[in-house]
Design an enzyme around this catalytic site. Structure first.
Site, PDB file in Angstrom:
ATOM      1  N   LYS A   1       0.841  -1.211   0.000  1.00  0.00           N
ATOM      2  CA  LYS A   1       0.000   0.000   0.000  1.00  0.00           C
ATOM      3  C   LYS A   1       0.878   1.265   0.000  1.00  0.00           C
ATOM      4  CE  LYS A   1      -2.188  -1.452   3.752  1.00  0.00           C
ATOM      5  NZ  LYS A   1      -1.529  -2.767   3.881  1.00  0.00           N
ATOM      6  N   THR A   2       1.875   1.284   0.887  1.00  0.00           N
ATOM      7  CA  THR A   2       2.766   2.453   0.953  1.00  0.00           C
ATOM      8  C   THR A   2       3.564   2.580  -0.344  1.00  0.00           C
ATOM      9  OG1 THR A   2       2.985   1.926   3.289  1.00  0.00           O
ATOM     10  CG2 THR A   2       4.501   3.578   2.416  1.00  0.00           C
TER      11      THR A   2
ATOM     12  N   ASP B   1      -1.233   6.600   6.545  1.00  0.00           N
ATOM     13  CA  ASP B   1      -1.215   5.174   6.847  1.00  0.00           C
ATOM     14  C   ASP B   1      -2.120   4.940   8.058  1.00  0.00           C
ATOM     15  OD1 ASP B   1      -0.457   2.607   6.460  1.00  0.00           O
ATOM     16  OD2 ASP B   1       1.577   2.811   7.235  1.00  0.00           O
TER      17      ASP B   1
ATOM     18  N   THR C   1      -5.505  -1.410   7.267  1.00  0.00           N
ATOM     19  CA  THR C   1      -5.574  -2.864   7.350  1.00  0.00           C
ATOM     20  C   THR C   1      -6.989  -3.283   7.755  1.00  0.00           C
ATOM     21  OG1 THR C   1      -4.750  -2.566   9.585  1.00  0.00           O
ATOM     22  CG2 THR C   1      -3.163  -3.303   7.949  1.00  0.00           C
TER      23      THR C   1
ATOM     24  N   ARG D   1       6.497  -8.197   1.946  1.00  0.00           N
ATOM     25  CA  ARG D   1       7.412  -7.800   3.037  1.00  0.00           C
ATOM     26  C   ARG D   1       8.080  -9.015   3.654  1.00  0.00           C
ATOM     27  NH1 ARG D   1       4.595  -4.188   6.765  1.00  0.00           N
ATOM     28  NH2 ARG D   1       5.320  -2.552   5.381  1.00  0.00           N
TER      29      ARG D   1
END
Ligand code: ADP
Length: 334
Positions: A68-69, A113, A162, A221
């Site tokens: 997302k980032t 975020d 999230t 990640r």
């Protein structure tokens, strides 16, 4: 145990932040997987550029570590705009937020975020800011109260969460574009691993990338983190920056990450449900208390993959393990 937990908990660590800077995809072309979403974003960017307007506000939802980032940075890059990064919990007071908003230039991207963790008072400012690029700030109280209006430059808000279910619907409705990111297929993760290896000056063959990918719980990640751990093993054991399947298997064994990508902590969750709660159903609060973990960590970070991979089931009375989980746990005990 802490290190192992961090491998499975896809939350960002300091090491991840540093790695991210070197391996983060720079353009939409570098962003692997999520094909439909990338195609849609490409159209939105192209259309906004043609109209010479800022992009519509965008919301990205999905488990941590899925990109997302990265997407927000890529969009800023593709739009030639500046990105201001903040997060829901970081904006404590409305005053701080006004400072951020009034500093934005036309076309800038404001990335928030964990937007579901904004306080109610800050959220109230966001509504007119998103809708008409204006904010009204009331100073003083009672008869001396007066309203100061600020006109903002047209900006794009990109929110990431999230837990889209926790967003107030007036906030959610103000995002013109909403995208959900899902877990990645192993083939896409293998591509992400191969690219990251290149950027980290490592050689890795295709079977090794795929093996790491299969154990990465659908999460870029985690894939990149496991790649770095395997690199450490390869370096210490062979003194070489080349990664082979043997080293991958050896490293995974030492890290206790099994073929399904579960580590000691995920297996512990399943084991606790099986042994302490006869397989469930068990409420998430009780489970978190037994494990001495935060409810949010279980719900946001650990559970989504266990549900997706068919180890857990969510019922109206709580969480329940599946036969697949029972089999997996009984085999992993041996
Ligand atoms: P999120 O914001 O969803 O928690 P991030 O954008 O921080 O996730 O991504 C976590 C890591 O995974 C970053 O290092 C990023 O470079 C990498 N990553 C995520 N998605 C992709 C992708 N589709 N292609 C390449 N790398 C990715």
């Amino acid at each position: 145990m802490e290190e192992l937990k961090r491998i499975v908990l896809n939350q960002e660590t300091e090491e991840d932040v540093v790695t991210s800077l070197s391996v983060r995809p720079a353009s939409l072309q570098d962003f692997i997987g999520q094909k439909d979403l990338v195609a849609n974003i490409r159209i939105s960017i192209e259309a906004a550029k043609q109209r010479k307007e800022p992009l519509e506000h965008m919301l990205f939802s999905g488990p941590p570590g899925l990109g997302k980032t990265s997407l927000a940075h890529i969009i800023a890059h593709e739009m030639n705009s500046r990105l201001t990064y903040t997060s829901g919990p970081a904006i404590a007071r409305a005053g701080d937020f006004i400072g951020i908003l009034t500093n934005l230039s036309a076309g800038d991207i404001l990335f928030i975020d964990e937007i579901h963790r904004l306080s109610k008072s800050v959220e109230e400012f966001l509504y007119p800011a998103m809708e008409s690029f204006k904010i009204d700030f009331i100073v003083d109280k009672g008869p001396y109260a007066k309203t100061i209006n600020f006109n903002l430059k047209p900006f794009t808000l990109i929110g990431a969460t999230t837990r889209s279910g926790l967003l107030a619907s007036p906030l959610r409705d103000r995002f013109g574009i909403q995208h959900h990111l899902d877990f990645y297929e192993p083939e896409d993760l293998a591509g992400i691993i191969a690219n990251a290896a290149k950027k980290l000056s490592l050689t890795i063959d295709a079977p090794s990338s795929l093996e790491i990918a299969r154990r990465s719980r659908g999460t870029p990640r985690i894939a990149i983190r496991l790649l770095k751990r395997v690199r450490d093993f390869a370096q210490v054991n062979t003194g070489s920056p080349s990664i082979t399947l043997d080293q991958v298997l050896h490293a995974m064994d030492s890290l206790k990450v099994d073929e399904q990508g579960l580590d000691e902590f995920s297996r512990k969750i399943l084991r606790v449900i099986i042994e302490t709660y006869s397989g469930g159903p068990v409420g998430v609060e009780a489970l978190a208390a037994t494990l001495n973990e935060e409810v949010d960590t279980l719900v946001d970070v650990v559970e989504p993959y266990l549900l997706k991979a068919g180890f857990l089931r969510r019922t109206s009375r709580g969480r329940e393990v599946t036969d697949k989980a029972r089999k997996h746990i009984s085999c992993s005990k041996k």
